[in-house]
Design a protein around this motif. Sequence first.
Motif, PDB file in Angstrom:
ATOM      1  N   UNK A 138     -12.906  -9.197  47.321  1.00  0.00           N
ATOM      2  CA  UNK A 138     -11.717 -10.004  46.583  1.00  0.00           C
ATOM      3  C   UNK A 138     -11.083 -10.744  47.291  1.00  0.00           C
ATOM      4  N   UNK A 139     -10.563 -10.416  48.506  1.00  0.00           N
ATOM      5  CA  UNK A 139      -9.918 -11.202  49.310  1.00  0.00           C
ATOM      6  C   UNK A 139     -10.893 -12.434  49.799  1.00  0.00           C
ATOM      7  N   UNK A 140     -11.966 -12.039  50.203  1.00  0.00           N
ATOM      8  CA  UNK A 140     -13.032 -13.157  50.581  1.00  0.00           C
ATOM      9  C   UNK A 140     -13.145 -14.489  49.675  1.00  0.00           C
ATOM     10  N   UNK A 141     -13.255 -13.945  48.393  1.00  0.00           N
ATOM     11  CA  UNK A 141     -13.401 -14.519  47.103  1.00  0.00           C
ATOM     12  C   UNK A 141     -12.164 -15.562  46.968  1.00  0.00           C
ATOM     13  N   UNK A 142     -10.928 -14.884  47.217  1.00  0.00           N
ATOM     14  CA  UNK A 142      -9.689 -15.898  47.142  1.00  0.00           C
ATOM     15  C   UNK A 142      -9.814 -16.756  48.083  1.00  0.00           C
ATOM     16  N   UNK A 143     -10.082 -16.727  49.212  1.00  0.00           N
ATOM     17  CA  UNK A 143      -9.890 -17.631  50.307  1.00  0.00           C
ATOM     18  C   UNK A 143     -11.212 -18.659  50.139  1.00  0.00           C
ATOM     19  N   UNK A 144     -12.137 -18.326  49.536  1.00  0.00           N
ATOM     20  CA  UNK A 144     -13.284 -18.970  49.455  1.00  0.00           C
ATOM     21  C   UNK A 144     -12.828 -19.972  48.308  1.00  0.00           C
ATOM     22  N   UNK A 145     -12.052 -19.671  47.403  1.00  0.00           N
ATOM     23  CA  UNK A 145     -11.331 -20.770  46.493  1.00  0.00           C
ATOM     24  C   UNK A 145     -10.235 -21.679  46.869  1.00  0.00           C
ATOM     25  N   UNK A 146      -9.285 -21.182  47.837  1.00  0.00           N
ATOM     26  CA  UNK A 146      -8.407 -22.104  48.382  1.00  0.00           C
ATOM     27  C   UNK A 146      -8.490 -22.936  49.549  1.00  0.00           C
ATOM     28  N   UNK A 147      -9.777 -22.613  50.342  1.00  0.00           N
ATOM     29  CA  UNK A 147      -9.936 -23.417  51.380  1.00  0.00           C
ATOM     30  C   UNK A 147     -11.384 -24.054  50.963  1.00  0.00           C
ATOM     31  N   UNK A 148     -11.341 -25.435  51.464  1.00  0.00           N
ATOM     32  CA  UNK A 148     -12.706 -26.200  51.048  1.00  0.00           C
ATOM     33  C   UNK A 148     -13.679 -26.207  52.180  1.00  0.00           C
ATOM     34  N   UNK A 149     -13.131 -25.847  53.300  1.00  0.00           N
ATOM     35  CA  UNK A 149     -13.854 -25.975  54.752  1.00  0.00           C
ATOM     36  C   UNK A 149     -14.305 -24.342  54.801  1.00  0.00           C
ATOM     37  N   UNK A 150     -14.672 -24.186  56.346  1.00  0.00           N
ATOM     38  CA  UNK A 150     -15.116 -22.918  56.650  1.00  0.00           C
ATOM     39  C   UNK A 150     -13.855 -21.981  56.999  1.00  0.00           C
ATOM     40  N   UNK A 151     -13.157 -21.506  56.455  1.00  0.00           N
ATOM     41  CA  UNK A 151     -11.888 -20.700  56.575  1.00  0.00           C
ATOM     42  C   UNK A 151     -12.210 -19.683  57.616  1.00  0.00           C
ATOM     43  N   UNK A 152     -13.260 -19.092  57.697  1.00  0.00           N
ATOM     44  CA  UNK A 152     -13.542 -17.796  58.578  1.00  0.00           C
ATOM     45  C   UNK A 152     -13.325 -18.279  60.104  1.00  0.00           C
ATOM     46  N   UNK A 153     -13.639 -19.692  60.532  1.00  0.00           N
ATOM     47  CA  UNK A 153     -13.326 -20.071  61.843  1.00  0.00           C
ATOM     48  C   UNK A 153     -11.887 -19.985  62.204  1.00  0.00           C
ATOM     49  N   UNK A 154     -11.000 -19.886  61.153  1.00  0.00           N
ATOM     50  CA  UNK A 154      -9.422 -19.783  61.228  1.00  0.00           C
ATOM     51  C   UNK A 154      -9.189 -18.108  61.870  1.00  0.00           C
ATOM     52  N   UNK A 155     -10.256 -17.103  61.769  1.00  0.00           N
ATOM     53  CA  UNK A 155      -9.907 -15.917  62.223  1.00  0.00           C
ATOM     54  C   UNK A 155     -10.308 -15.910  63.448  1.00  0.00           C
ATOM     55  N   UNK A 156     -10.736 -16.722  64.143  1.00  0.00           N
ATOM     56  CA  UNK A 156     -11.119 -16.738  65.716  1.00  0.00           C
ATOM     57  C   UNK A 156      -9.798 -17.228  66.470  1.00  0.00           C
ATOM     58  N   UNK A 157      -9.121 -18.039  65.913  1.00  0.00           N
ATOM     59  CA  UNK A 157      -7.641 -18.453  66.441  1.00  0.00           C
ATOM     60  C   UNK A 157      -6.985 -17.436  67.330  1.00  0.00           C
ATOM     61  N   UNK A 158      -6.721 -16.321  66.608  1.00  0.00           N
ATOM     62  CA  UNK A 158      -5.853 -15.069  67.317  1.00  0.00           C
ATOM     63  C   UNK A 158      -6.708 -14.167  67.860  1.00  0.00           C
ATOM     64  N   UNK A 159      -7.954 -14.402  68.179  1.00  0.00           N
ATOM     65  CA  UNK A 159      -8.889 -13.236  68.653  1.00  0.00           C
ATOM     66  C   UNK A 159      -8.657 -13.105  70.115  1.00  0.00           C
ATOM     67  N   UNK A 160      -8.363 -14.142  70.900  1.00  0.00           N
ATOM     68  CA  UNK A 160      -8.003 -13.935  72.346  1.00  0.00           C
ATOM     69  C   UNK A 160      -6.394 -13.624  72.391  1.00  0.00           C
TER      70      UNK A 160
END
Length: 235
Positions: A138-160
């Motif tokens: 459900x969450x993945x579908x929501x973010x797929x709808x509001x972001x036109x690009x590959x939003x999963x890359x944003x998850x890597x911003x805070x990894x380090x």
Amino acid sequence: MILYTEEFGDGEPIIFLHTGLQTGQTELTEQKDYFMEKYKVILPDLRGHGKSVADDLNDYFNLTAQDLFETMRHLEVESSHIVGCSIGALVGLTFAKRYPNNTKSLTLSGIMPEKPDNWDQINEDQSKDTAKILKKPTLKSYFDQIHEGNWTKLLGLTRSADWYPFELTKDLNTIGPPTLYIVGENNPLEVSGVIKYPKNNEQIHVAVIPYAGHNVHLEQPDIYNAILKSFLHER
């Protein structure tokens, strides 16, 4: 890059910068509706979010601050009130330090003024919680709808653990424009800024909002908006 932006109302410009994984239109409705009667409300999608599609997320805060500057020039906005929340606050703070002449005032919420002793563990726990988004359809579908690009890359911003710009947040005294720091009482890591930030600087104002935490603009929007209105009225 020019950020995708929507504008509402007329008057003095005020730019609201959203939190991570959101967009200008998904979480700032309360602020837009409240301020558009007297201000020109400008809602950009930050780099990599919404319709501001970008592959380069390196040096994120400096690049996005530059994006904001270029976007303001594109919109023919010379100077604006800047209001940022969480990731948006870090972008806003970067912008104000790099472009003080283009910052009429700065409002920040959802930032930490100093690095916690257990920061590595905090960041690791938060990264694990963020990664769980990919396992929730459900969450993945929501973010797929509001972001036109590959939003999963944003998850890597805070990894380090070194992603957070504590060198930036530790001192607001180098900012020229008047600054308001709003914090929810339920987040002790952020509340410490109420004592730290305004020392020997009459340009820095603070406000603690009850029954709220990190996302104070969402959890207590009426109080948040009223405090921000009062601050802007004095500028």
